[in-house]
Write an enzyme that holds these catalytic residues in place. Structure first.
Site, PDB file in Angstrom:
ATOM      1  N   GLU A  79       4.572   1.398   6.373  1.00 21.17           N
ATOM      2  CA  GLU A  79       3.924   0.712   5.102  1.00 21.17           C
ATOM      3  C   GLU A  79       2.988   1.690   4.315  1.00 21.17           C
ATOM      4  O   GLU A  79       2.169   2.322   4.901  1.00 21.17           O
ATOM      5  CB  GLU A  79       2.963  -0.535   5.523  1.00 21.17           C
ATOM      6  CG  GLU A  79       2.488  -1.428   4.459  1.00 21.17           C
ATOM      7  CD  GLU A  79       1.764  -2.713   4.578  1.00 21.17           C
ATOM      8  OE1 GLU A  79       0.858  -2.900   4.109  1.00 21.17           O
ATOM      9  OE2 GLU A  79       2.178  -3.137   5.737  1.00 21.17           O
ATOM     10  N   LYS A 101       0.965  -9.651  -1.648  1.00 20.74           N
ATOM     11  CA  LYS A 101      -0.353 -10.466  -1.585  1.00 20.74           C
ATOM     12  C   LYS A 101      -0.649 -11.315  -2.770  1.00 20.74           C
ATOM     13  O   LYS A 101      -0.600 -11.049  -3.584  1.00 20.74           O
ATOM     14  CB  LYS A 101      -1.640  -9.458  -1.375  1.00 20.74           C
ATOM     15  CG  LYS A 101      -1.240  -8.459  -0.026  1.00 20.74           C
ATOM     16  CD  LYS A 101      -2.225  -7.325   0.178  1.00 20.74           C
ATOM     17  CE  LYS A 101      -1.667  -6.540   1.215  1.00 20.74           C
ATOM     18  NZ  LYS A 101      -2.967  -5.442   1.664  1.00 20.74           N
ATOM     19  N   ASP A 117       3.388  -1.485  -0.300  1.00 17.83           N
ATOM     20  CA  ASP A 117       1.927  -2.209  -0.728  1.00 17.83           C
ATOM     21  C   ASP A 117       1.400  -2.082  -1.994  1.00 17.83           C
ATOM     22  O   ASP A 117       1.502  -2.620  -3.096  1.00 17.83           O
ATOM     23  CB  ASP A 117       1.296  -2.357   0.573  1.00 17.83           C
ATOM     24  CG  ASP A 117       0.167  -3.163   0.419  1.00 17.83           C
ATOM     25  OD1 ASP A 117       0.207  -4.070  -0.493  1.00 17.83           O
ATOM     26  OD2 ASP A 117      -0.831  -3.179   1.432  1.00 17.83           O
ATOM     27  N   LYS A 172      -3.055   0.161  12.076  1.00 19.85           N
ATOM     28  CA  LYS A 172      -3.551   1.177  10.868  1.00 19.85           C
ATOM     29  C   LYS A 172      -3.517   2.845  11.284  1.00 19.85           C
ATOM     30  O   LYS A 172      -3.836   3.170  12.411  1.00 19.85           O
ATOM     31  CB  LYS A 172      -5.053   0.854  10.696  1.00 19.85           C
ATOM     32  CG  LYS A 172      -5.063  -0.576   9.788  1.00 19.85           C
ATOM     33  CD  LYS A 172      -4.427  -0.390   8.685  1.00 19.85           C
ATOM     34  CE  LYS A 172      -4.725  -1.640   7.902  1.00 19.85           C
ATOM     35  NZ  LYS A 172      -4.000  -1.962   6.322  1.00 19.85           N
TER      36      LYS A 172
END
Length: 311
Positions: A145, A197, A173, A89
């Site tokens: 991402e 997702k 995403d 992250k």
């Protein structure tokens, strides 16, 4: 949670059991009822219809390193068994690019041969993203991402990286799961691959259609689900015709508790495909207080009314 992740230290979810098995409805608490509709659609699929037949018995998964200090990286990675891919992250609010670089460097020092990817959750602007990814490219990134939030910005980041000779593919995403048109990112040539997702996209079958129509490589990731929700992500990954990247489905390893007696955590860098049942004792242990339980039941009722209005 063992560590703060996506600003969350305690994850809330509503679980129910349908004729096809256990299901999870866990839109983040700040989402409005409209945003929660696809999450409920996914839960209804899991509990009442089940999942498509799998094409593989196990799926590879990445470790996830939250926006921790470099010195904490080895302890985070130690929670994952046999990982060969790590997502780091970056672009955490209040942190600098220097801190991002130090964190990625710490991961590379622990796992010199692992595939590394970074996730900014749309936290940079275009100039910062290009500068940061230029600096991070020396650590052999597999991809970046959602470096910026909007689709036009993703396209500009890709273009500027190419012009600068910086070889870092861009993954979308939020630009897939939060758009009313999840295929726009592919049509506008804004990404090299997409992250999908199950809950935000409305279920395994809907996600499979989106991947097929986008025509881009896909990475299956979690929405910080419990093991029940992760099992739906594993079902999606198992049903994809091609699975070129490790999945972001190892996040149960970041949780201090879970609802399954055998939590769905990676073994040897993989998750097995199969149903997950919630454990009655654990459900009781982690049950929400009465007022919070009612908040979720009220939310469920409102969201179901919205879903029924759309069908």
């Amino acid at each position: 949670m063992k560590v703060r992740f996506r600003g969350v230290l305690q994850r809330e979810a509503l679980l129910f059991r349908g004729p096809a098995g256990w299901a999870e409805f866990s839109p983040f608490t700040e989402y409005d009822d409209g945003e929660a509709v696809p999450w409920l659609r996914a839960a209804i699929e899991a509990g009442w219809h089940g999942f498509p037949a799998p094409l593989r018995a196990a799926v590879p998964v990445n470790a996830t390193v939250p926006a921790v200090a470099p010195g904490d990286v080895p302890a985070v990675l130690a929670r994952y068994d046999g990982t060969q891919t790590v997502k780091v992250k970056v672009a955490e609010r209040g942190q600098s690019v220097d801190e991002d670089v130090a964190r990625v460097a710490a991961v590379r020092a622990v796992l010199p041969q692992a595939a590394l990817r970074v996730d900014a959750n749309g936290g940079w602007d275009v100039p910062t993203a290009v500068d940061a990814l230029g600096r991070l490219s020396g650590y052999r990134l597999q991809y970046a991402e959602q470096p910026v939030m909007d689709i036009a910005g993703l396209r500009r980041v890709r273009e500027q990286l190419r012009r600068a000779g910086i070889d870092v593919p861009v993954a979308a995403d939020e630009s897939v799961r939060k758009e009313s048109d999840p295929l726009r990112v592919a049509r506008e040539d804004a990404a090299d691959l997409i992250v999908v997702k199950v809950q935000p996209l409305g279920g395994v079958r809907r996600a499979l259609r989106i991947v097929a129509e986008a025509g881009l490589p896909a990475v299956v990731s979690s929405a910080l689900d419990s093991s029940v929700g992760i099992s739906a992500g594993v079902a999606l990954a198992a049903a994809l015709p091609d699975l070129p990247y490790a999945c972001g489905l190892g996040t149960v390893s970041l949780m201090a508790g879970d609802v399954a007696a055998r939590p769905l955590v990676p073994v040897g860098g993989q998750l097995r495909v199969g149903a997950v049942a919630a454990d009655e004792e654990l459900l009781e242990r982690y049950a929400a207080a009465g007022d919070r339980r009612q908040w979720w039941l009220d939310r469920l009722g409102r969201t179901y009314a919205r879903l029924a209005g759309e069908t």
